[in-house]
Enzyme design. Structure first.
Site, PDB file in Angstrom:
ATOM      1  N   HIS A  51     131.724 -61.533 112.398  1.00  0.00           N
ATOM      2  CA  HIS A  51     132.266 -62.878 112.557  1.00  0.00           C
ATOM      3  C   HIS A  51     132.508 -63.136 114.034  1.00  0.00           C
ATOM      4  CE1 HIS A  51     132.582 -64.474 108.543  1.00  0.00           C
ATOM      5  NE2 HIS A  51     133.194 -63.395 108.097  1.00  0.00           N
ATOM      6  N   ASP A 107     130.274 -68.623 117.251  1.00  0.00           N
ATOM      7  CA  ASP A 107     129.670 -69.382 116.149  1.00  0.00           C
ATOM      8  C   ASP A 107     129.086 -70.703 116.649  1.00  0.00           C
ATOM      9  OD1 ASP A 107     130.457 -67.412 114.427  1.00  0.00           O
ATOM     10  OD2 ASP A 107     131.977 -68.588 113.392  1.00  0.00           O
TER      11      ASP A 107
END
Length: 392
Positions: free
Chosen positions: A138, A167
């Site tokens: 992540h 991200d």
């Protein structure tokens, strides 16, 4: 005006944040984005609380201007329908781990055989090769492994950004740029290509300034060791008397001089303000004590007409009401038939001839399935069979 990406068809099988943000950018500028979701529950982010109508607020913001098609890519008939759609698509965007789409028979080489002009973008954590390629990750992990977190935050205490740098900056934005680049190249080369985009790689490039300093002085970056990460008094965050925060970014001499004059401390304006050393801690304590002497509103009033890079830290509610935000149309008022009135984020790039537009709300799960399948020759009776077989 014709939209910049008018006529470009995107099949988006990504989920959560990086891929959907990327395809939203393309959709805002006219691309036809078909969001392909599993019939069982769709994109996971649809069900993250809190909700706006039947959907998560996260889904509402990330999936405007798109259509939703439910399709089981593990079912043979689902694969066949996907291939049929890919025949006329321009872009495929996916965010699975490396090899997943290949195992489904829907990887780049398989689809390139039926559509050589296809631009195929794979967003992954660590890329298609290398020892970490198969690992889960992540945003926090990518930033940890590429060094960004090592010099973020106060001394001795790494901190997380409130937004997902890897991200969005390392993944979604780079993906949109790479897709646009590949589409541009296709006009000259006549064929598409595969984009192997690792979010960890993308975020790695965000080290550029610290990397340049590291190359020059050989000093490994750490928290609060430089002028852009809490190391200098002239570029820092300061608490106010009422517990709010002011941001000071007076890096250049003219800004620092004006700041010092405005707060009545011309003695702070010496060349040492922009030199590293222990004296920065002393100066920072003095500036901190100054900001603690007044409330946020008083500081806002004091610096309203002073151009020295000193601004309040606003919360999102205040951002919504901010005149700059409104004038730049970065908050757009929307009304949905069932959700009611809500506010959508605006479009950042302002193109003079082919501006982006918000033309539609985020779709309900499978909202456009019937129309999309009918357009490729699958009639209502055939759709009913597919639905019974849980293909759609």
């Amino acid at each position: 005006m014709q939209a910049a990406f008018a006529g470009v068809k995107v099949l988006d099988v990504s989920r959560l944040l990086p891929g959907p943000f990327c395809s939203m950018l393309l959709a805002d500028f006219g691309a036809e984005v078909i969001k392909i979701e599993d019939p069982g529950g769709g994109d996971y982010i649809r069900w993250w609380k809190p909700f706006l109508g039947k959907n998560s607020g996260f889904h509402v913001v990330l999936n405007r201007n798109k259509q939703s098609l439910t399709l089981n890519l593990k079912h043979p008939e689902g694969k066949q329908i996907f291939k049929q759609l890919a025949e006329t698509a321009d872009v495929i965007l996916e965010g699975f781990r490396p090899g997943v789409m290949d195992r489904l028979g829907l990887g780049y080489e398989a689809l390139r055989a039926i559509n050589p002009r296809l631009v195929y973008c794979s967003i992954t954590g660590y890329g298609a090769d290398g020892p970490r390629a198969p690992r889960a990750g992540h945003d926090i992990n990518y930033l940890a492994l590429n060094g960004v977190l090592s010099y973020s935050g106060q001394q001795g205490s790494p901190t997380l950004s409130g937004v997902q740098i890897a991200d969005l900056g390392g993944g979604a934005l780079y993906a949109a740029f790479a897709i646009a680049t590949a589409l541009f190249a296709r006009e000259r080369l006549g064929e598409g290509q595969w984009i192997d985009l690792a979010m960890a790689d993308g975020a790695m490039t965000w080290n550029c300034l610290r990397w340049g300093k590291f190359l020059a002085d050989g000093q490994v970056p750490a928290q609060a060791d430089d002028f852009l990460n809490h190391g200098f008094a002239c570029y820092n965050l300061y608490a106010t008397k009422d517990g709010r925060t002011m941001s000071l970014g007076a890096l250049e001499p003219q800004f620092w001089k004006l700041f010092c004059e405005t707060v009545g401390r011309p003695d702070w304006n010496t060349p040492r303000y922009f030199e590293p050393g222990p004296h920065q801690q002393d100066l920072r304590r003095e500036v901190a004590a100054l900001f603690c002497s007044k409330e946020l509103g008083e500081w806002i009033k004091m610096f309203a007409d002073v151009d020295c890079c000193c601004e309040p830290v606003l919360n999102l509610d205040e951002v919504l009401a901010d005149e700059q935000t409104r004038q730049r149309q970065m908050v757009v008022d929307m009304v949905h038939a069932t959700w009611g009135a809500y506010r959508q984020l605006g479009i950042a790039p302002k193109l003079s001839r082919t501006p982006g537009t918000i033309r539609g709300h985020a779709p309900e799960l499978g909202e456009h399935t019937a129309g999309i399948l009918a357009a490729v020759g699958i009639d209502a009776a055939a759709q009913a069979q597919l639905r019974a077989a849980k293909v759609i």
